[in-house]
Motif scaffolding. Structure first.
Motif, mmCIF file in Angstrom:
data_model
loop_
_atom_site.group_PDB
_atom_site.id
_atom_site.type_symbol
_atom_site.label_atom_id
_atom_site.label_comp_id
_atom_site.label_asym_id
_atom_site.label_seq_id
_atom_site.Cartn_x
_atom_site.Cartn_y
_atom_site.Cartn_z
ATOM 1 N N SER A 146 0.676 -1.442 0.074
ATOM 2 C CA SER A 146 0.030 -0.422 -0.302
ATOM 3 C C SER A 146 0.392 1.339 -0.268
ATOM 4 O O SER A 146 2.491 0.947 0.554
ATOM 5 C CB SER A 146 -1.052 -0.001 1.089
ATOM 6 O OG SER A 146 0.070 0.337 2.102
ATOM 7 N N VAL A 147 0.194 2.491 -0.074
ATOM 8 C CA VAL A 147 0.903 3.838 -0.437
ATOM 9 C C VAL A 147 -0.085 4.642 0.406
ATOM 10 O O VAL A 147 -0.925 4.809 -0.145
ATOM 11 C CB VAL A 147 0.797 3.783 -2.363
ATOM 12 C CG1 VAL A 147 1.850 5.161 -2.299
ATOM 13 C CG2 VAL A 147 1.463 2.881 -2.874
ATOM 14 N N GLN A 148 1.110 5.213 0.597
ATOM 15 C CA GLN A 148 0.838 6.336 2.156
ATOM 16 C C GLN A 148 1.240 7.955 0.850
ATOM 17 O O GLN A 148 2.407 8.310 0.603
ATOM 18 C CB GLN A 148 1.577 6.550 2.907
ATOM 19 C CG GLN A 148 0.578 5.914 3.889
ATOM 20 C CD GLN A 148 0.896 5.585 5.243
ATOM 21 O OE1 GLN A 148 2.331 5.898 5.978
ATOM 22 N NE2 GLN A 148 0.641 4.662 6.817
ATOM 23 N N ASN A 149 0.554 8.256 0.616
ATOM 24 C CA ASN A 149 0.873 10.190 -0.326
ATOM 25 C C ASN A 149 0.946 10.991 1.070
ATOM 26 O O ASN A 149 0.041 11.256 1.301
ATOM 27 C CB ASN A 149 0.128 9.900 -1.653
ATOM 28 C CG ASN A 149 0.034 9.087 -2.473
ATOM 29 O OD1 ASN A 149 0.981 8.607 -2.908
ATOM 30 N ND2 ASN A 149 -1.099 8.726 -2.773
ATOM 31 N N ASP A 150 1.919 12.100 0.246
ATOM 32 C CA ASP A 150 1.660 13.532 1.571
ATOM 33 C C ASP A 150 -0.315 14.707 0.387
ATOM 34 O O ASP A 150 0.159 13.831 -0.506
ATOM 35 C CB ASP A 150 2.229 14.578 1.651
ATOM 36 C CG ASP A 150 3.250 14.941 0.048
ATOM 37 O OD1 ASP A 150 2.550 14.706 -1.136
ATOM 38 O OD2 ASP A 150 4.487 15.085 0.442
#
Length: 421
Positions: A137-141
């Motif tokens: 999974s990816v966490q973006n700002d």
């Protein structure tokens, strides 16, 4: 306990399913996300879908990756770099080179994202580890300009540069859009059509319907009618239903002929080929040479270019970037046609592009020790640096400027002699 990475990946997969103003509980959201992921995996059972992505991924996986060094206008192949072994044979993981590339391309096509962890020890890459898309999974700002993302794998946080990322239609360099999401509704219709066909086969092709009765049936009569009806639809015996006086069968569904299922199957297969950008005749084995070349140019080469860019961005150090580069050996795409290979190598040797032993090396043949380029005696060779002309047939070398001067001098002499006369 919920796996954070899997839950985050599922959230992005069905983000568009939930209305912006709708509030869902955690259990409701997980239920929708789980159903969506399960449904997407079921879409892989469509034969044309599996045929398309397997064809593309296996074609790319069969191509070896090579490393080149470009310096001073000269390109030199590098054969002893350990990264080539990781990409082509032994990845250091449980997957070999073929399976590694095939898995990345499959995830790229279906889910839009193929990930591999780069196991570095100081400045050396010791192994490459493919990771299933569902575990990432990816966490973006929130900054739309100076974008920053981190990757979660089983709850552990990693940076983007630690992964080889093969992304389809990405807008942030960390996530992509797969064909299953992009064409979800169309694929679901095709899958439901396939399920309906299976239902017809399992029921012996009998139509669905209901029984009309002029009078109210007794419970015993209803039970007997249901038993006969179930026996008829089991498709394992020659059963029949006896309709007593006053009972009529009313159809509630069309037959496969009326619904033109066979024509729909052909049309659906063509639509799936469009999704994967594959000529329809490629899958049935009746494609022409022009269609195969179209498949290579419009489907395979763009993915290869993106794969090469990902390799150059992640597997090369800062010092190597701009000097070294990875590239797939696309010559292998023509390995299956002996006549084409012989013709191409013959033309290359004839016109001095390759030496005989270089051509034999491409065919995995033992070199003959003939390190020269063929030239015909009829050719005239010109050296643009020294402005000399060499004629092999007469073994003469001539300065081009002195030749012009001689011609001018002779013409002057002839013109002066004719005027005196």
């Amino acid at each position: 306990m919920i796996n954070i990475s899997i839950f985050g990946n599922m959230v992005k997969a069905v983000r568009e399913m939930v209305n912006p103003g709708e509030t869902l509980t955690l259990d409701q959201l997980i239920g929708q996300l789980s159903a969506e992921e399960v449904e997407k995996n079921r879409l892989l059972n469509i034969p044309s879908v599996s045929g398309c992505y397997n064809l593309i991924s296996s074609t790319i996986a069969s191509l070896p990756v090579k490393l080149y060094k470009k310096e001073g206008g000269k390109v030199t192949p590098i054969d002893n770099d350990p990264r080539l072994s990781l990409l082509n044979s032994n990845t250091g993981d449980t997957l070999d080179g073929f399976q590694f590339k095939q898995a990345l391309v499959n995830d790229y096509l279906l889910y839009g994202e193929g990930y591999s962890y780069i196991n570095r020890r100081v400045n050396t890459i010791s192994s490459l580890h493919y990771i299933e898309n569902v575990r990432v999974s990816v966490q973006n700002d929130n900054d739309p300009i100076f974008k920053h993302s981190t990757i979660l794998v089983n709850g552990e946080t990693y940076q983007l540069f630690e992964f080889l990322r093969l992304l389809r239609k990405s807008k942030n360099g960390a996530e992509g859009v797969g064909i299953l999401t992009e064409n979800y509704e169309a694929l679901k219709v095709i899958f439901n059509t396939m399920r309906y066909e299976g239902l017809l086969v399992s029921s012996g092709g009998n139509k669905k319907g209901f029984i009309k009765s002029e009078n109210r049936l007794s419970p015993e009569a209803v039970s007997e009618l249901k038993k006969q009806w179930n026996d008829m639809y089991r498709n394992n015996n020659s059963n029949c239903v006896i309709l007593n006086n006053g009972l009529q069968f009313q159809e509630s569904a069309n037959t496969s002929v009326e619904m033109q299922l066979n024509e729909n199957k052909k049309t659906n297969a063509i639509e799936v080929c469009k999704m994967f950008n594959i000529p329809e005749n490629i899958l049935n084995g009746s494609c022409r040479e022009e269609e195969y070349q179209t498949f290579i140019k419009l489907t395979i080469l763009p993915i290869l270019a993106q794969f090469e860019t990902a390799l150059n961005n992640t597997l090369l150090s800062n010092k190597e970037s701009g000097v070294f580069y990875f590239k797939f050996d696309t010559k292998q795409l023509l390995k299956g046609d002996l006549l084409k290979r012989i013709t191409a190598f013959g033309m290359a040797v004839k016109y001095g592009i390759m030496q005989i032993d270089e051509a034999r090396k491409e065919e995995d043949l033992e070199p003959l020790g003939l390190d020269f380029i063929k030239l015909g005696l009829q050719d005239v060779l010109y050296d643009p640096v020294s402005t000399q002309i060499y004629t092999p047939n007469t073994n003469q070398t001539t300065e081009i400027h002195s030749t012009k001067g001689g011609e001018v001098e002779n013409e002057d002499r002839n013109s002066s002699g004719s005027s005196n006369n």
